[in-house]
Structure formats: structure tokens, C-alpha cells
Design an enzyme around this catalytic site. Structure first.
Site, PDB file in Angstrom:
ATOM      1  N   SER A  70       0.832  -1.208   0.000  1.00 62.85           N
ATOM      2  CA  SER A  70       0.000   0.000   0.000  1.00 62.85           C
ATOM      3  C   SER A  70       0.868   1.260   0.000  1.00 62.85           C
ATOM      4  O   SER A  70       1.544   1.539  -0.981  1.00 62.85           O
ATOM      5  CB  SER A  70      -0.959  -0.037   1.194  1.00 62.85           C
ATOM      6  OG  SER A  70      -1.933   0.969   1.105  1.00 62.85           O
TER       7      SER A  70
ATOM      8  N   ASP B 298     -11.154  -4.354  -3.440  1.00 61.40           N
ATOM      9  CA  ASP B 298     -10.496  -3.298  -2.659  1.00 61.40           C
ATOM     10  C   ASP B 298     -11.293  -2.002  -2.774  1.00 61.40           C
ATOM     11  O   ASP B 298     -11.481  -1.469  -3.862  1.00 61.40           O
ATOM     12  CB  ASP B 298      -9.067  -3.094  -3.172  1.00 61.40           C
ATOM     13  CG  ASP B 298      -8.190  -2.292  -2.220  1.00 61.40           C
ATOM     14  OD1 ASP B 298      -8.716  -1.410  -1.535  1.00 61.40           O
ATOM     15  OD2 ASP B 298      -6.982  -2.553  -2.188  1.00 61.40           O
TER      16      ASP B 298
ATOM     17  N   HIS C 108      -8.735  -4.527   0.972  1.00 63.55           N
ATOM     18  CA  HIS C 108      -7.393  -3.951   1.003  1.00 63.55           C
ATOM     19  C   HIS C 108      -6.481  -4.622   2.038  1.00 63.55           C
ATOM     20  O   HIS C 108      -5.284  -4.802   1.773  1.00 63.55           O
ATOM     21  CB  HIS C 108      -7.498  -2.450   1.287  1.00 63.55           C
ATOM     22  CG  HIS C 108      -6.216  -1.699   1.104  1.00 63.55           C
ATOM     23  ND1 HIS C 108      -5.614  -1.559  -0.134  1.00 63.55           N
ATOM     24  CD2 HIS C 108      -5.417  -1.059   1.983  1.00 63.55           C
ATOM     25  CE1 HIS C 108      -4.500  -0.840  -0.009  1.00 63.55           C
ATOM     26  NE2 HIS C 108      -4.355  -0.532   1.271  1.00 63.55           N
TER      27      HIS C 108
END
Length: 272
Positions: free
Chosen positions: A145, A208, A237
Site C-alpha cells: 500500500s 479493494d 485492502h
């Protein structure tokens, strides 16, 4: 009619300026909500001196049987303490692991920023290559991320063996706007990924809602080198590994083995 058009254009201009000012003033606070440290330093805790002067906390998990070192850049609302279980699993699955905290995260000093993240990863990379004498082509960057930003940036500038991106974004602003609306952006991965020539493994959850799936798809498509992907159905996510651990570990192992069988361009420094 002309007056109406002028008023509309003025309203758009005012809204654009307001957006730019808001982004300039508050972007870092919104992007880096660093949580309180979830751990305390141990007496032998590695501390790295970053180029920007910050002291970066790190952890090294050796594995004499490993073929590669995973240089792990964690996601937001995370630090080394919260990442510990995942890091231990990487070692158990055949990797040597080195991870660090961004400035302002965990017990690293400083204030979170894009430049600070780049500086922290530079310090981690220097530790592996200069202190541990690990060949660059044995280093695999892992950007989770937020960690995708410094990982993509480093892969543009320094030789590495490969890069893994999980839940990566085109850029931080485009997570909200979908399109580039401002002349600047933070962690502009899509502008840099074409300069990353080493093998890529892209991992993204199809459901996500934090960093929508199209971010991972577009980054993967824009990468010009050898690449593999793992698109995980029914995951979000933060739960890709938990949703399908068998597919996750199989993807990492296939990627690692591909690095052993494919000549790496890591010995040549990337073109900036």
C-alpha cells in the site's frame, strides 16, 4: 448567456484553487495518520541513520537458507510491531527479511512525509548493500500500500532483484480523485513504473475499496519488464493474505523461483 458561462468558469477556477490549497496544506496529515508505536525498542534494535538526519528503527530476520532478502516497506496505520507476524511468516516461507519504520512511525524519529519515506528506504537499502554486503540482485522490494511509493521510487534509482507491490496505487491523490487534477502529486507511481525494469509481482484485491482494483491493474500494465500477478477475489485492502493464503504463498514462491531462473538486470543501474 455569456455571463452564465463566465460565472461557471469562475466557480470552477475557485473550486480548483481551493482544492490545490487544501491538498498543499493538509495532504501529509491525511496520507500519514501515523499510529502510536505498537512496540518498544529492544537493546539490539537496529537503528539506521537516514540521509535526512532521522533515526530509523529497523528489524532484520536472518535466514541462512534464503536465496533473497525481502526489503519490506509497510502500509499506513502500521509499524514494525503490527507487521511482526507477517514478517515472521515471510522468514518461515524461505525469505530473509529486513523491514523498517517510516519517520514518525513506530520509534523512528521525524515527521511523516514523502521525502522522509524515500530517505528511510534509502537508509535500509544502504544497510543491506554496504553493511550486510548483500548483492543488489538478491534484494526484492516489497511495497505494501503506502510502501509501494518508496519501493517504486527506489527501483527507479538503484539496482534490485525484483519488486512486489501489494495494494499499490497510481498515486496518492488519484486514490481520491481517480485522475491527476493537480500539477503535483505524492508517490506518483504511475509516472515512475515504466522506468522499473526488474521483475514485478503485482498483488491486489478485486474488491479493494481503499485503493480500487484498477490502480493495481494499470500499474501492472504499465510495467515494461517481466511480470506476474495475483488478483484475489472476495478480498479487500487489508485481508488478501487471510482470504487466500495458499494462493498468496504460491505466488510469492513462484516469483522467487523465477528470479533464480531469469537473468536479473539489477547489475545495471536503472535509467532515471
Amino acid at each position: 448567456m455569456l455571463d452564465w458561462v463566465l460565472m461557471l468558469l469562475l466557480a470552477v477556477a475557485v473550486a480548483y484553487v481551493a482544492l490545490a490549497v487544501f491538498a498543499w496544506l493538509f495532504a501529509d496529515a491525511l496520507i500519514f495518520p501515523a499510529p502510536p508505536a505498537s512496540y518498544v525498542d529492544t537493546p539490539d534494535q537496529p537503528k539506521l541513520s537516514a540521509p535526512d538526519g532521522n533515526e530509523i528503527t529497523a528489524v532484520f530476520l536472518p535466514n541462512a537458507a534464503a536465496s533473497h532478502v525481502l526489503l519490506f516497506s509497510h502500509g499506513n496505520k502500521m509499524d514494525l510491531g503490527k507487521a511482526d507476524e507477517r514478517l515472521q511468516q515471510y522468514r518461515a516461507h524461505g525469505w530473509e527479511v529486513f523491514a523498517y519504520d517510516f519517520p514518525g512511525y513506530g520509534t523512528s524519529t521525524g515527521t511523516p512525509s514523502e521525502a522522509g519515506c524515500h530517505s528511510a528506504l534509502a537508509a535500509a537499502y544502504a544497510f543491506l548493500t554496504k553493511i550486510k554486503n548483500i548483492p543488489p540482485d538478491k534484494i526484492v522490494l516489497y511495497g505494501l500500500s503506502l510502501g509501494s511509493g518508496p519501493s517504486v521510487d527506489l527501483a527507479c534509482r538503484e539496482p534490485v532483484g525484483g519488486i512486489i507491490l501489494e495494494g499499490a496505487f497510481l498515486s496518492t491523490f488519484r486514490v481520491v480523485t481517480h485522475w491527476k487534477l493537480l500539477p503535483w502529486d505524492l508517490f506518483d507511481n504511475i509516472a515512475k513504473i515504466s522506468r522499473v525494469r526488474v521483475p514485478l509481482l503485482s498483488i491486489h484485491a478485486r474488491e479493494d475499496r481503499t485503493v480500487p482494483f484498477f490502480h493495481g491493474q494499470r500499474l501492472h500494465a504499465a510495467h515494461p519488464g517481466p511480470k506476474q500477478n495475483l488478483w484475489v477475489a472476495d478480498a479487500h485492502h487489508n485481508n488478501i493474505l487471510e482470504t487466500n493464503p495458499a494462493a498468496y504463498w504460491d505466488a510469492l514462491e513462484r516469483f522467487r523461483l523465477s528470479l533464480l531462473s531469469t537473468p536479473s538486470p539489477a547489475t545495471a543501474k536503472p535509467t532515471v
